[in-house]
Design an enzyme around this catalytic site. Structure first.
Site, PDB file in Angstrom:
ATOM      1  CG  LEU A 184       6.377   0.852   1.320  1.00  0.00           C
ATOM      2  CD1 LEU A 184       5.902   1.129  -0.096  1.00  0.00           C
ATOM      3  CD2 LEU A 184       7.466  -0.206   1.327  1.00  0.00           C
TER       4      LEU A 184
ATOM      5  CD  GLN B  93       3.217   5.870   2.610  1.00  0.00           C
ATOM      6  OE1 GLN B  93       2.223   5.345   2.157  1.00  0.00           O
ATOM      7  NE2 GLN B  93       4.205   5.184   3.149  1.00  0.00           N
TER       8      GLN B  93
ATOM      9  N   GLY C  39       0.828  -1.197   0.000  1.00  0.00           N
ATOM     10  CA  GLY C  39       0.000   0.000   0.000  1.00  0.00           C
ATOM     11  C   GLY C  39       0.862   1.246   0.000  1.00  0.00           C
TER      12      GLY C  39
ATOM     13  CG  HIS D 101      -0.042   6.866   5.373  1.00  0.00           C
ATOM     14  ND1 HIS D 101       1.028   7.374   6.072  1.00  0.00           N
ATOM     15  CD2 HIS D 101       0.268   5.566   5.119  1.00  0.00           C
ATOM     16  CE1 HIS D 101       1.941   6.417   6.241  1.00  0.00           C
ATOM     17  NE2 HIS D 101       1.503   5.304   5.679  1.00  0.00           N
TER      18      HIS D 101
END
Ligand code: NI
Length: 159
Positions: A91, A53, A48, A136
């Site tokens: 990540l 990000q 994901g 997020h």
């Protein structure tokens, strides 16, 4: 398509804490971003990725599990049921893993790249990924609420 730089917690936590804005219209630029996000997620062996990000404060998420590849624009979680406990990573926090508690089943409403609304219900890993990525978009990182972080010696055993 292009690989995008993933914003790391260690380099720019402040940015990851920012809230993403809704997408008003799906433009060719948004579609190109989705393509690049998918390539970047796959290249990093992630399941994901949220636009924040890769440095874009828009409510856009890509997820890939054994259930398929999903592109979610302006996702809103409408239902959560059950509970699962398991390992989770991100990540943006390479090398870190934790035990988290998440719903077992999640329903999310979102827009696809054609601008059409759809609903997706995911179980297990997909449910966990939906929660993680939607968080997020509001600047929430999974480590904000964990059962416990895994120790380095546990990482070698479990991964
Ligand atoms: Ni993440």
């Amino acid at each position: 398509m292009a690989l995008l730089k993933i914003v790391k917690e260690s380099e720019d936590l402040e940015f990851l804490r920012r809230k993403s804005a809704p997408v008003k219209e799906v433009t060719p630029r948004i579609c190109a971003l989705l393509d690049d996000m998918i390539e970047t997620m796959r290249n990093a062996n992630g399941c994901g990725l949220a636009a924040v990000q890769v440095g874009v404060l828009r409510r856009i998420v890509v997820i890939e599990t054994e259930d398929g590849l999903f592109e979610l624009i302006n996702p809103v979680i409408t239902k959560k049921t059950g509970e699962q406990e398991g390992v989770e990573g991100c990540l943006s926090l390479p090398g870190k893993w934790a035990i988290t508690k998440r719903p077992q089943c999640v329903t999310v409403r979102a827009m696809d790249r054609e601008g059409k609304e759809f609903e997706l219900t995911g179980y297990d890993l997909l449910a966990k990924a939906i929660c993680h990525e939607v968080d997020h978009l509001d600047g929430i990182i999974y480590t904000d609420n964990v059962v416990r972080m895994l120790r380095p010696d546990e990482l070698e055993e479990d991964n």
